[in-house]
Design a protein around this motif. Structure first.
Motif, PDB file in Angstrom:
ATOM      1  N   LEU A  27      13.623  45.926 113.626  1.00 10.48           N
ATOM      2  CA  LEU A  27      15.071  46.342 113.482  1.00 10.48           C
ATOM      3  C   LEU A  27      15.539  47.442 113.105  1.00 10.48           C
ATOM      4  O   LEU A  27      16.348  48.244 113.489  1.00 10.48           O
ATOM      5  N   ALA A  28      14.760  48.061 111.790  1.00 12.33           N
ATOM      6  CA  ALA A  28      15.022  49.405 111.482  1.00 12.33           C
ATOM      7  C   ALA A  28      14.710  50.443 112.329  1.00 12.33           C
ATOM      8  O   ALA A  28      15.505  51.308 112.580  1.00 12.33           O
ATOM      9  N   GLY A  29      13.741  50.284 113.305  1.00 12.34           N
ATOM     10  CA  GLY A  29      13.486  51.308 114.556  1.00 12.34           C
ATOM     11  C   GLY A  29      14.580  51.265 115.375  1.00 12.34           C
ATOM     12  O   GLY A  29      14.952  52.230 115.932  1.00 12.34           O
ATOM     13  N   ASN A  42      18.937  65.435 107.576  1.00 16.65           N
ATOM     14  CA  ASN A  42      19.443  64.613 106.724  1.00 16.65           C
ATOM     15  C   ASN A  42      20.878  64.065 107.184  1.00 16.65           C
ATOM     16  O   ASN A  42      21.180  63.296 106.359  1.00 16.65           O
ATOM     17  N   ASN A  43      20.781  63.537 108.274  1.00 11.42           N
ATOM     18  CA  ASN A  43      21.705  62.599 108.906  1.00 11.42           C
ATOM     19  C   ASN A  43      21.231  61.230 108.304  1.00 11.42           C
ATOM     20  O   ASN A  43      20.227  60.588 108.347  1.00 11.42           O
ATOM     21  N   PRO A  44      22.365  60.367 107.802  1.00 11.36           N
ATOM     22  CA  PRO A  44      21.968  59.160 107.169  1.00 11.36           C
ATOM     23  C   PRO A  44      21.231  58.107 108.352  1.00 11.36           C
ATOM     24  O   PRO A  44      20.321  57.386 107.846  1.00 11.36           O
ATOM     25  N   VAL A  45      21.418  58.340 109.538  1.00 10.90           N
ATOM     26  CA  VAL A  45      20.573  57.389 110.398  1.00 10.90           C
ATOM     27  C   VAL A  45      19.095  57.777 110.522  1.00 10.90           C
ATOM     28  O   VAL A  45      18.218  56.982 110.474  1.00 10.90           O
ATOM     29  N   MET A  46      18.862  59.120 110.076  1.00 12.69           N
ATOM     30  CA  MET A  46      17.443  59.407 110.262  1.00 12.69           C
ATOM     31  C   MET A  46      16.780  59.258 108.836  1.00 12.69           C
ATOM     32  O   MET A  46      15.642  58.860 108.743  1.00 12.69           O
ATOM     33  N   LEU A  47      17.792  59.246 107.738  1.00  4.70           N
ATOM     34  CA  LEU A  47      17.077  58.751 106.497  1.00  4.70           C
ATOM     35  C   LEU A  47      16.621  57.305 106.391  1.00  4.70           C
ATOM     36  O   LEU A  47      15.770  56.921 105.561  1.00  4.70           O
ATOM     37  N   LEU A  48      17.063  56.434 107.270  1.00  7.60           N
ATOM     38  CA  LEU A  48      16.645  54.970 107.431  1.00  7.60           C
ATOM     39  C   LEU A  48      15.281  54.879 107.707  1.00  7.60           C
ATOM     40  O   LEU A  48      14.805  53.912 107.748  1.00  7.60           O
ATOM     41  N   ALA A  49      14.715  55.921 108.360  1.00 14.14           N
ATOM     42  CA  ALA A  49      13.176  55.609 109.105  1.00 14.14           C
ATOM     43  C   ALA A  49      12.315  55.196 108.070  1.00 14.14           C
ATOM     44  O   ALA A  49      11.423  54.392 108.388  1.00 14.14           O
ATOM     45  N   GLY A  50      12.260  55.700 106.798  1.00 17.52           N
ATOM     46  CA  GLY A  50      11.294  55.385 105.850  1.00 17.52           C
ATOM     47  C   GLY A  50       9.982  55.645 106.561  1.00 17.52           C
ATOM     48  O   GLY A  50       9.612  56.661 106.864  1.00 17.52           O
ATOM     49  N   PRO A  51       8.997  54.515 106.724  1.00 16.40           N
ATOM     50  CA  PRO A  51       7.539  54.594 107.042  1.00 16.40           C
ATOM     51  C   PRO A  51       7.591  54.673 108.567  1.00 16.40           C
ATOM     52  O   PRO A  51       6.778  54.858 109.117  1.00 16.40           O
ATOM     53  N   LEU A  52       8.861  54.624 109.339  1.00 12.43           N
ATOM     54  CA  LEU A  52       8.488  54.568 110.825  1.00 12.43           C
ATOM     55  C   LEU A  52       8.229  55.995 111.439  1.00 12.43           C
ATOM     56  O   LEU A  52       8.737  56.957 110.921  1.00 12.43           O
ATOM     57  N   PRO A  53       7.665  56.012 112.410  1.00 14.03           N
ATOM     58  CA  PRO A  53       7.548  57.237 113.285  1.00 14.03           C
ATOM     59  C   PRO A  53       9.228  57.776 113.440  1.00 14.03           C
ATOM     60  O   PRO A  53       9.715  57.155 114.462  1.00 14.03           O
ATOM     61  N   LYS A  54       9.252  58.992 113.069  1.00 14.26           N
ATOM     62  CA  LYS A  54      10.677  59.543 113.288  1.00 14.26           C
ATOM     63  C   LYS A  54      10.913  60.441 114.807  1.00 14.26           C
ATOM     64  O   LYS A  54      10.061  60.897 115.099  1.00 14.26           O
ATOM     65  N   PRO A  55      12.214  60.122 115.199  1.00 13.48           N
ATOM     66  CA  PRO A  55      12.436  61.060 116.335  1.00 13.48           C
ATOM     67  C   PRO A  55      12.385  62.584 115.958  1.00 13.48           C
ATOM     68  O   PRO A  55      12.553  62.753 114.731  1.00 13.48           O
TER      69      PRO A  55
END
Length: 146
Positions: free
Chosen positions: A38-40, A118-131
């Motif tokens: 869901l976070a991804g 520093n966008n809030p959406v990107m900060l939700l990624a946590g341990p996920l592979p980030k775009p």
């Protein structure tokens, strides 16, 4: 009345098999994966939203630049349009938007880059592979003719 006789036969007649708490154990195994999934979806959906907003700024900036009579006026028109529209374009911070305009006798190319680190959406990624945190999109519009 309270005994589960169906499970006695499956267990070889050794007595009733208790199934209490099995749902909690199943959720403990599957729950974290579902939460990460869901976070991804939220992170990547938000990133696609930001990328589409950046592409829209580049496209509309190039269209606005067509009205210029020379290269400097085209650049001024494109930059002014992007700066004006960045605040309302899908949650973008105008301070993090950079614009590059190149033009020649045949085409105008507007490139817009946005630092989404520093966008809030990107900060939700946590341990996920980030775009990618730097979103760069461009648009080219031909000047006259075919």
């Amino acid at each position: 009345m309270g005994r589960d006789f169906r499970s006695e036969a499956a267990a070889g007649g050794a007595g009733p098999v208790r199934r209490q708490g099995s749902a909690a154990i199943e959720f403990a195994l599957v729950g974290p994966m579902m939460i990460l999934l869901l976070a991804g979806m939220v992170v990547y959906g938000g990133w696609f939203w930001l990328a589409q907003s950046v592409q829209s700024l580049a496209t509309e900036g190039a269209r606005a630049a067509v009205g210029g009579l020379d290269a400097s006026e085209r650049e001024q028109l494109a930059r002014a349009f992007v700066a004006d529209q960045a605040a309302g374009a899908g949650g973008l911070d105008p301070a993090l938007v950079t614009v590059s305009v190149t033009s020649d006798a045949q085409a105008i190319r507007v490139q817009v880059a946005y630092d989404a680190q520093n966008n809030p959406v990107m900060l939700l990624a946590g341990p996920l592979p980030k775009p990618p945190t730097l979103i760069t999109r461009s648009a080219t519009v031909r000047i006259g003719g075919y």
